[in-house]
Design an enzyme around this catalytic site. Sequence first.
Site, short mmCIF file in Angstrom:
data_model
loop_
_atom_site.label_atom_id
_atom_site.label_comp_id
_atom_site.label_asym_id
_atom_site.label_seq_id
_atom_site.Cartn_x
_atom_site.Cartn_y
_atom_site.Cartn_z
N ARG A 279 0.84 -1.21 0.00
CA ARG A 279 0.00 0.00 0.00
C ARG A 279 0.87 1.26 0.00
NH1 ARG A 279 -4.76 -2.44 2.72
NH2 ARG A 279 -5.07 -4.14 1.24
N GLU B 139 -14.18 -13.67 9.96
CA GLU B 139 -14.16 -13.07 8.63
C GLU B 139 -13.89 -14.11 7.54
OE1 GLU B 139 -11.02 -10.24 7.81
OE2 GLU B 139 -12.08 -9.39 6.11
N LYS C 191 -17.88 -10.76 10.03
CA LYS C 191 -17.40 -9.80 9.04
C LYS C 191 -17.52 -10.50 7.70
CE LYS C 191 -13.38 -6.98 7.85
NZ LYS C 191 -12.45 -6.01 8.44
N SER D 188 -14.50 -4.50 2.56
CA SER D 188 -14.71 -3.87 1.24
C SER D 188 -14.11 -4.71 0.11
CB SER D 188 -14.19 -2.43 1.22
OG SER D 188 -12.82 -2.35 1.53
N GLY D 189 -13.09 -5.48 0.40
CA GLY D 189 -12.62 -6.51 -0.52
C GLY D 189 -12.09 -6.07 -1.89
N ARG E 149 -9.43 -0.81 2.96
CA ARG E 149 -9.15 0.01 1.77
C ARG E 149 -10.21 1.07 1.51
NH1 ARG E 149 -8.05 -5.21 -1.78
NH2 ARG E 149 -9.24 -6.04 -0.02
P1 13P Z 1 -10.82 -4.46 3.04
O1 13P Z 1 -11.97 -3.61 3.48
O2 13P Z 1 -9.73 -3.69 2.35
O3 13P Z 1 -11.26 -5.68 2.29
O4 13P Z 1 -10.12 -5.00 4.36
C1 13P Z 1 -10.89 -5.55 5.35
C2 13P Z 1 -10.08 -6.47 6.15
O5 13P Z 1 -10.00 -6.31 7.35
C3 13P Z 1 -9.39 -7.57 5.48
O6 13P Z 1 -9.03 -8.54 6.42
#
Ligand code: 13P
Length: 340
Positions: free
Chosen positions: A33, A177, A219, A261-262, A292
């Site tokens: 990043r 998650e 999540k 957000s993926g 992100r």
């Molecule tokens: P993103 O929202 O960028 O997908 O990250 C969430 C997250 O915690 C990934 O483990």
Amino acid sequence: MDKQLLSKTAAAMVAKGKGILAADESSGTCETRFKSVGVECTEESRRTYRGLLFTTPGIEQFLSGVILFDETLRQKTSDGVPFADYLARKGILPGIKVDKGAHDLALAPGEKVTEGLDGLAQRLSEYFKLGARFAKWRAVITIGEGIPTHACLYANAHALARYSALCQQASIVPIIEPEVLLNGSHTIERCEEVTEATLRATYAALAAHNVAVEHVILKSSMVVSGKEASRQAGVDEVAERTLRVLKRTVPAAQPGVVFLSGGQSDVSATAHLNAMAATKGLPWPLTFSYSRALQNPALGTWKGQSGNVAAAQRAFHHRAQMNALASQGKWKHELEKQAA
Ligand code: 13P
């Protein structure tokens, strides 16, 4: 196990009008990043950047919690206050990513299983002392030809359940998650099918391991078209399919659902959350737990320059505010234009 504390923590994580900032990128992910905006990734630059986010004026209106990486939980603000204490004083719960990443699953080409159970009980007891009140474990499910396999879904569900049981025993609320990746050219129908199978396997494993769903936060990824799919589903379809899967699989006893957000664009992630949260009669509150989609504009504005800190904080404040509105179904596209 302090059940009262678990209930209090879980309820605070999904408090109305707030969501969770995922700032738990591993040092490797942080490097990628930071590189994209020309910043050298060091322990100090990571501390400076995370400090920028946490000290954003007024951010506590929109954040119920922050997920930290092990290194960050041990770091301090420029004034020498441990980040966990600083956040707690602002009314923001400190959380901790405890998994050790997704590794190749043996005999299952293209699939991953998340590791990190060894020694986890000891690590959790230290994290609690350092102030962490919730944790996160991310499983990765890839859609492709012939995958995910039963072996992959069940290996990951088993790990999520064992992690959750260890967390609850340590009075730490587990965020589970199981992320179905959006990479690939699969249809949204296929994503819906895989997300449902993933969640079914996950909740079956939680039950088998005596995990109380009252003290778990899911999540979830959203049900979306594969990134390279020829047909990209619109906002209403994403909301409808995601909610259908969640209603089929997530117990009403669970205190809330947060989304990752993926790799969706910032505004898409907000619009999708808004459409779902605007739906009446859901059994659980919905909110965000983005990395992100909350951080991208701030990181791109900061670029490692101290002169850009205030502008980066404004960008972060804006995205957090937009998503806080979306978590109540109160966001509108026009609000984005006003800020631009
Ligand atoms: P993103 O929202 O960028 O997908 O990250 C969430 C997250 O915690 C990934 O483990």
